[in-house]
Motif scaffolding. Structure first.
Motif, PDB file in Angstrom:
ATOM      1  N   VAL A   8     -21.397   6.599  25.425  1.00  0.00           N
ATOM      2  CA  VAL A   8     -20.464   5.137  25.387  1.00  0.00           C
ATOM      3  C   VAL A   8     -20.922   4.796  26.494  1.00  0.00           C
ATOM      4  N   ASP A   9     -21.406   3.824  26.655  1.00  0.00           N
ATOM      5  CA  ASP A   9     -21.843   3.070  27.862  1.00  0.00           C
ATOM      6  C   ASP A   9     -20.249   2.448  28.301  1.00  0.00           C
ATOM      7  N   ALA A  10     -20.086   2.233  30.143  1.00  0.00           N
ATOM      8  CA  ALA A  10     -19.401   1.067  30.793  1.00  0.00           C
ATOM      9  C   ALA A  10     -20.064  -0.331  30.809  1.00  0.00           C
ATOM     10  N   GLU A  11     -18.764  -1.240  30.840  1.00  0.00           N
ATOM     11  CA  GLU A  11     -18.939  -2.311  31.307  1.00  0.00           C
ATOM     12  C   GLU A  11     -18.474  -2.677  32.534  1.00  0.00           C
ATOM     13  N   GLN A  12     -18.444  -4.323  32.705  1.00  0.00           N
ATOM     14  CA  GLN A  12     -17.117  -4.587  33.407  1.00  0.00           C
ATOM     15  C   GLN A  12     -15.829  -4.454  33.466  1.00  0.00           C
ATOM     16  N   THR A  13     -15.085  -4.329  34.710  1.00  0.00           N
ATOM     17  CA  THR A  13     -13.460  -3.487  34.951  1.00  0.00           C
ATOM     18  C   THR A  13     -12.769  -4.465  33.445  1.00  0.00           C
ATOM     19  N   TYR A  14     -13.197  -6.023  33.489  1.00  0.00           N
ATOM     20  CA  TYR A  14     -11.965  -6.447  32.697  1.00  0.00           C
ATOM     21  C   TYR A  14     -12.856  -6.458  30.899  1.00  0.00           C
ATOM     22  N   PHE A  15     -13.936  -5.404  30.262  1.00  0.00           N
ATOM     23  CA  PHE A  15     -14.462  -4.854  29.185  1.00  0.00           C
ATOM     24  C   PHE A  15     -13.855  -3.533  29.156  1.00  0.00           C
ATOM     25  N   GLN A  16     -14.268  -3.159  30.330  1.00  0.00           N
ATOM     26  CA  GLN A  16     -13.806  -1.285  30.788  1.00  0.00           C
ATOM     27  C   GLN A  16     -12.335  -0.788  29.641  1.00  0.00           C
ATOM     28  N   PRO A  17     -11.176  -1.517  29.567  1.00  0.00           N
ATOM     29  CA  PRO A  17     -10.695  -0.643  29.105  1.00  0.00           C
ATOM     30  C   PRO A  17     -10.041  -0.737  27.264  1.00  0.00           C
ATOM     31  N   ALA A  18     -10.514  -1.641  27.317  1.00  0.00           N
ATOM     32  CA  ALA A  18     -10.726  -1.339  25.558  1.00  0.00           C
ATOM     33  C   ALA A  18     -12.079  -0.695  25.025  1.00  0.00           C
ATOM     34  N   ILE A  19     -12.952  -0.624  25.661  1.00  0.00           N
ATOM     35  CA  ILE A  19     -14.326  -0.066  25.340  1.00  0.00           C
ATOM     36  C   ILE A  19     -13.555   1.529  25.486  1.00  0.00           C
ATOM     37  N   SER A  20     -12.949   2.149  27.124  1.00  0.00           N
ATOM     38  CA  SER A  20     -12.421   3.790  27.197  1.00  0.00           C
ATOM     39  C   SER A  20     -11.440   3.496  25.724  1.00  0.00           C
ATOM     40  N   ARG A  21     -10.769   2.759  25.792  1.00  0.00           N
ATOM     41  CA  ARG A  21      -9.328   3.479  24.373  1.00  0.00           C
ATOM     42  C   ARG A  21     -10.208   3.367  23.268  1.00  0.00           C
ATOM     43  N   LEU A  22     -10.937   2.662  22.940  1.00  0.00           N
ATOM     44  CA  LEU A  22     -11.332   3.087  21.253  1.00  0.00           C
ATOM     45  C   LEU A  22     -12.494   4.378  21.465  1.00  0.00           C
ATOM     46  N   THR A  23     -13.485   4.665  22.558  1.00  0.00           N
ATOM     47  CA  THR A  23     -13.991   5.866  23.085  1.00  0.00           C
ATOM     48  C   THR A  23     -13.204   7.381  22.939  1.00  0.00           C
ATOM     49  N   LEU A  24     -11.880   7.452  23.501  1.00  0.00           N
ATOM     50  CA  LEU A  24     -11.044   8.009  23.777  1.00  0.00           C
ATOM     51  C   LEU A  24     -10.462   7.973  22.584  1.00  0.00           C
ATOM     52  N   GLU A  25     -10.441   7.789  21.898  1.00  0.00           N
ATOM     53  CA  GLU A  25      -9.853   8.074  20.209  1.00  0.00           C
ATOM     54  C   GLU A  25     -10.568   8.688  19.616  1.00  0.00           C
ATOM     55  N   MET A  26     -11.914   8.483  19.834  1.00  0.00           N
ATOM     56  CA  MET A  26     -13.038   8.945  18.971  1.00  0.00           C
ATOM     57  C   MET A  26     -13.786  10.444  19.599  1.00  0.00           C
ATOM     58  N   GLN A  27     -12.715  10.287  21.053  1.00  0.00           N
ATOM     59  CA  GLN A  27     -13.303  11.927  21.455  1.00  0.00           C
ATOM     60  C   GLN A  27     -11.620  12.390  20.909  1.00  0.00           C
ATOM     61  N   ARG A  28     -10.537  12.255  20.335  1.00  0.00           N
ATOM     62  CA  ARG A  28      -9.729  12.915  19.707  1.00  0.00           C
ATOM     63  C   ARG A  28      -9.566  13.399  18.876  1.00  0.00           C
ATOM     64  N   ARG A  29     -10.929  12.480  17.622  1.00  0.00           N
ATOM     65  CA  ARG A  29     -11.360  12.179  16.592  1.00  0.00           C
ATOM     66  C   ARG A  29     -12.356  13.652  16.100  1.00  0.00           C
ATOM     67  N   PHE A  30     -13.626  13.636  17.344  1.00  0.00           N
ATOM     68  CA  PHE A  30     -15.059  14.318  16.589  1.00  0.00           C
ATOM     69  C   PHE A  30     -14.842  15.921  18.190  1.00  0.00           C
ATOM     70  N   ASN A  31     -14.502  14.973  18.656  1.00  0.00           N
ATOM     71  CA  ASN A  31     -14.997  16.594  20.056  1.00  0.00           C
ATOM     72  C   ASN A  31     -13.692  17.907  19.482  1.00  0.00           C
ATOM     73  N   GLN A  32     -12.977  17.978  18.479  1.00  0.00           N
ATOM     74  CA  GLN A  32     -13.043  19.272  18.622  1.00  0.00           C
ATOM     75  C   GLN A  32     -13.003  20.369  18.801  1.00  0.00           C
ATOM     76  N   GLU A  33     -14.114  20.896  17.882  1.00  0.00           N
ATOM     77  CA  GLU A  33     -15.300  21.572  18.015  1.00  0.00           C
ATOM     78  C   GLU A  33     -16.488  21.544  19.512  1.00  0.00           C
TER      79      GLU A  33
END
Length: 314
Positions: free
Chosen positions: A91-116
């Motif tokens: 997942v690519d990064a964007e400006q700091t005023y967008f990035q918290p939302a992007i990182s939050r969603l990416t983190l949730e995907m990591q929690r779900r799909f990075n188990q194995e």
């Protein structure tokens, strides 16, 4: 999910739930929030008319709500497909005023799909002053929750926009003051992740850089830490057409290395390429170096064993 009672909140602040001496670190507090409070009650924004805080989602129009649902659905489809076919989704990064939302969603995907395995990667822009803090917090969270950490490290590409907005709105410039400081930040973040690879073998990192010194730094630290290329924990990436003199020797030496290709409408791809050029200071100098290396190799192949002396091009 229920709301924490007053007694429970007091126990947390007193450290009774943690077995500590009255301290709560950031990740413990985040865990408390995530586990005990409704998300809709966390995303609060001020109503300028009433002066009261209201849930952000209540301010969405029906179309905005539909757009958010479609975005989440698409992310879920992409993540499942990536896991299913055994590829990584970065997942690519964007400006700091967008990035918290992007990182939050990416983190949730990591929690779900990075188990194995590390299927989902977040991108960290090392020209930001907070880059090291962001990396260390996410690595620590992956340790506590037991999933695989995946990161792509870049230097960054929105310097002019970031500094212009900081000046206009009136907050501190989020960008490191010099290119050298950015390189220091990159190596600091990278070294932390490499240490995590050695410690847990549950972290992966894409070194997305055209900088020769950064590649040398990575190779040296891999040797120091005993990380072999065949483990496929450390990847290298350069843009197609850039720095082949780095990409090809890495591949020949057995390192996982990739050429990434931007594609799409010209009006969208050209700004992307221009940001890459801005990001990679000294690009023209490296292009001249690459041209000279290619010319030397061409002479070697064509005229090896002959008496011809072919001059270099002007």
């Amino acid at each position: 999910m229920g709301i924490a009672t007053k007694t429970e909140s007091q126990q947390w602040f007193a450290g009774e739930k943690l077995g500590l001496t009255g301290t709560v670190d950031l990740l413990d507090w985040n865990s408390l929030i995530d586990g005990r409070m409704e998300i809709s009650k966390l995303l609060l924004v001020p109503n300028l008319k009433t002066g009261q805080l209201e849930p952000l989602l209540s301010r969405f129009t029906q179309e905005e709500e539909r757009q958010m649902k479609r975005m989440l659905q698409r992310m879920d489809i992409l993540a499942k497909k990536a896991v299913g076919v055994g590829v990584r989704l970065m997942v690519d990064a964007e400006q700091t005023y967008f990035q918290p939302a992007i990182s939050r969603l990416t983190l949730e995907m990591q929690r779900r799909f990075n188990q194995e395995r590390p299927a989902i990667f977040n991108t960290y822009q090392c020209y930001l002053k907070e880059a090291y803090d962001n990396v260390t917090i996410d690595v620590e969270l992956s340790r506590r929750e037991g999933w695989h950490f995946g990161a792509k490290l870049v230097r960054g590409a929105y310097m002019e926009q970031e500094r212009s907005r900081a000046s206009e709105v009136g907050y501190e410039d989020p960008i490191n003051p010099t290119y050298e400081k950015t390189s220091e930040m990159y190596h600091r973040c990278l070294d932390y992740i490499l240490e995590e690879v050695r410690h847990s073998r549950k972290a992966n990192v894409m070194v997305a850089s055209h900088n020769k010194e950064t590649v040398k730094f990575t190779l040296g630290r891999m040797v120091d830490l005993g990380i072999h290329p065949s483990e496929n924990k450390i990847y290298f990436g350069q843009l197609l057409g850039m720095c082949d003199q780095i990409t090809f020797p890495l591949g020949q030496a057995g390192f996982p290395v990739y050429k990434y290709v931007p594609y799409g409408p010209v009006k969208e791809v050209l700004p992307y390429l221009s940001r890459r050029a801005q990001e990679n200071r000294g690009l023209l100098a490296r292009a001249e170096e690459e041209q000279q290396l290619l010319w030397t190799e061409l002479k070697r192949r064509l005229f090896a064993g002959t008496l011809f002396n072919v001059p270099s091009p002007p």
